[in-house]
Design a protein around this motif. Sequence first.
Motif, short mmCIF file in Angstrom:
data_model
loop_
_atom_site.label_atom_id
_atom_site.label_comp_id
_atom_site.label_asym_id
_atom_site.label_seq_id
_atom_site.Cartn_x
_atom_site.Cartn_y
_atom_site.Cartn_z
N GLN A 13 -71.76 44.17 114.86
CA GLN A 13 -73.02 44.31 115.58
C GLN A 13 -72.72 44.77 117.00
N SER A 14 -72.75 46.09 117.20
CA SER A 14 -72.43 46.67 118.51
C SER A 14 -73.68 47.31 119.09
N TYR A 15 -74.16 46.74 120.18
CA TYR A 15 -75.34 47.32 120.83
C TYR A 15 -75.02 48.66 121.47
N ASN A 16 -73.77 48.86 121.87
CA ASN A 16 -73.40 50.16 122.43
C ASN A 16 -73.38 51.25 121.37
N ARG A 17 -72.99 50.88 120.15
CA ARG A 17 -73.09 51.85 119.05
C ARG A 17 -74.56 52.11 118.72
N THR A 18 -75.37 51.07 118.79
CA THR A 18 -76.81 51.24 118.58
C THR A 18 -77.40 52.19 119.61
N LEU A 19 -76.95 52.05 120.87
CA LEU A 19 -77.42 52.94 121.94
C LEU A 19 -77.03 54.38 121.66
N LEU A 20 -75.81 54.61 121.22
CA LEU A 20 -75.37 55.98 120.90
C LEU A 20 -76.15 56.55 119.73
N ASN A 21 -76.37 55.72 118.71
CA ASN A 21 -77.15 56.19 117.56
C ASN A 21 -78.57 56.54 117.96
N PHE A 22 -79.14 55.77 118.91
CA PHE A 22 -80.48 56.09 119.40
C PHE A 22 -80.48 57.43 120.13
N ILE A 23 -79.46 57.66 120.96
CA ILE A 23 -79.35 58.94 121.67
C ILE A 23 -79.27 60.09 120.68
N ALA A 24 -78.44 59.92 119.66
CA ALA A 24 -78.26 60.98 118.66
C ALA A 24 -79.56 61.29 117.92
N LYS A 25 -80.34 60.24 117.63
CA LYS A 25 -81.58 60.43 116.86
C LYS A 25 -82.73 60.90 117.75
N HIS A 26 -82.92 60.21 118.87
CA HIS A 26 -84.11 60.46 119.69
C HIS A 26 -84.04 61.79 120.44
N PHE A 27 -82.83 62.25 120.79
CA PHE A 27 -82.69 63.48 121.56
C PHE A 27 -82.09 64.61 120.74
N ALA A 28 -82.31 64.55 119.42
CA ALA A 28 -81.73 65.54 118.52
C ALA A 28 -82.24 66.95 118.79
N ASP A 29 -83.44 67.06 119.40
CA ASP A 29 -83.96 68.39 119.70
C ASP A 29 -83.31 68.98 120.95
N MET A 30 -82.61 68.13 121.72
CA MET A 30 -81.93 68.59 122.93
C MET A 30 -80.44 68.83 122.71
N VAL A 31 -79.83 67.97 121.90
CA VAL A 31 -78.37 68.01 121.78
C VAL A 31 -77.95 67.41 120.45
N ASP A 32 -76.83 67.90 119.91
CA ASP A 32 -76.27 67.39 118.66
C ASP A 32 -75.16 66.40 119.00
N VAL A 33 -75.37 65.12 118.66
CA VAL A 33 -74.40 64.08 118.98
C VAL A 33 -73.84 63.47 117.70
N GLU A 34 -72.52 63.50 117.56
CA GLU A 34 -71.84 62.82 116.45
C GLU A 34 -71.14 61.59 116.99
N VAL A 35 -71.51 60.41 116.46
CA VAL A 35 -70.89 59.16 116.89
C VAL A 35 -69.61 58.94 116.10
N ASN A 153 -85.50 48.67 114.26
CA ASN A 153 -85.06 49.97 113.71
C ASN A 153 -84.07 50.69 114.63
N GLY A 154 -83.69 50.03 115.75
CA GLY A 154 -82.70 50.62 116.65
C GLY A 154 -83.27 51.46 117.77
N ASP A 155 -84.59 51.53 117.89
CA ASP A 155 -85.22 52.29 118.97
C ASP A 155 -85.35 51.41 120.22
N LEU A 156 -85.21 52.04 121.38
CA LEU A 156 -85.44 51.33 122.63
C LEU A 156 -86.93 51.03 122.80
N LYS A 157 -87.24 49.87 123.34
CA LYS A 157 -88.64 49.45 123.49
C LYS A 157 -89.30 50.05 124.73
N ASP A 158 -88.59 50.04 125.85
CA ASP A 158 -89.22 50.38 127.12
C ASP A 158 -89.24 51.89 127.34
#
Length: 414
Positions: A13-35, A153-158
Amino acid sequence: MKLVGIAGSIADQSYNRTLLNFIAKHFADMVDVEVLNINDVPMFCQDDDQTDSPVIQDLCQKIQAADGVIIATPEHNHTVPAALKNVIEWLSYEVHPFDAKPVMIVGASYHTQGSSRAQLHLRQILEAPGVNAIVLPGNEFLLGDVKSAFYDNGDLKDQGTIDFLQSTIQKFIKFAEVINMIGQTNGYEDEDLSAKKGTDTTIEGVDMNADNWLDKASEKVNAAEGNDYVKLDSGLLTVNQLNYFLKTIPIELTYVDENNQFIYYNRFLPTEDMLAKRTPAQVGDSLDTVHPEISHVINHVKQVINTLRSGKTDLVSMAVPGSDEKHHVMHYYKAMHDEEGNYKGVNEWAVDIKPIVDQYLKATGQKLVKDPDAKLDANSGASEKPTVDATSGASEEPAKPEVKIDANSGASEH
């Protein structure tokens, strides 16, 4: 743009991995991120080199192929986790994929500080020799109270946090584009500093890196010496006279031929007193052996040589870092050509111009005054403001201090 992400924790259970996965999913239209996965990276040990193992090679290749890296670090005892430090150890030992690679740091922690101390330490690690990453300055993304920051679901709330993260990602994209553009080689990487190709003046059959190259090479070609005359295009001198002349020129001169072989310096000072230290044993060496085996140093030498060889410019000049109020050391690199315009090597000279400037000021009764409106160039220290006479380089509106001039010497009495 293609980025890779590395989470500093290998916990299930890594919140930092969760943060990276959120970046990869939420900003997919801006950048391609592979964790990337670092869970199987072995413990670093120089006695058990596993650089060629699939897990290290996979990480290395993916980082090298990416336009940039995002590292998400938790904070363990005021620093980065052992797992993350372990990965960086492997990737700065025999392979160096972070070298000149744009890196952005983010972090999440259970408490309000949001991994701030770990991020500061990670910046220092990434900028260490052997790692040589180029870290995005400022723009710290510190996610505190991380247990309550995500939905199931791994999305940031704020939304404010998401907006700030988006602005940071956008800045990193621009930063990475600039760094990667600067890093484009334009062919200079093909510059061979080993001097293996040879030229029509290369002395064959003598080890160029031998300490006594000069003696062996001179014997091989029956070189002129002593009182033997040498006919120059504008003079006739003996070898001894040439030596007297060159060794009394108060500037450090170095000759590097078109094969990138260091074949001469004028040795008018002892090695320990030189601005660019040279030794007799280095004469004859290839350029890759007379410079430190540090990637950015070698790349810089290649860039200078290639710029001169390709004819992009005939002269490269640069101030040496570390100058102070008493010294301002300049290095100049001038391309040499034969009568047909063929490149024949580099004439390098090093000189401390501060005594020259001081002497000029004393002789003319002038002085340097700081321009309060000047904005200093961070690279050269030169002012962006003063209007410069293109012919002489002198200011069109020089300072005119009130001084009394000694009629005999021209020097200020005070």
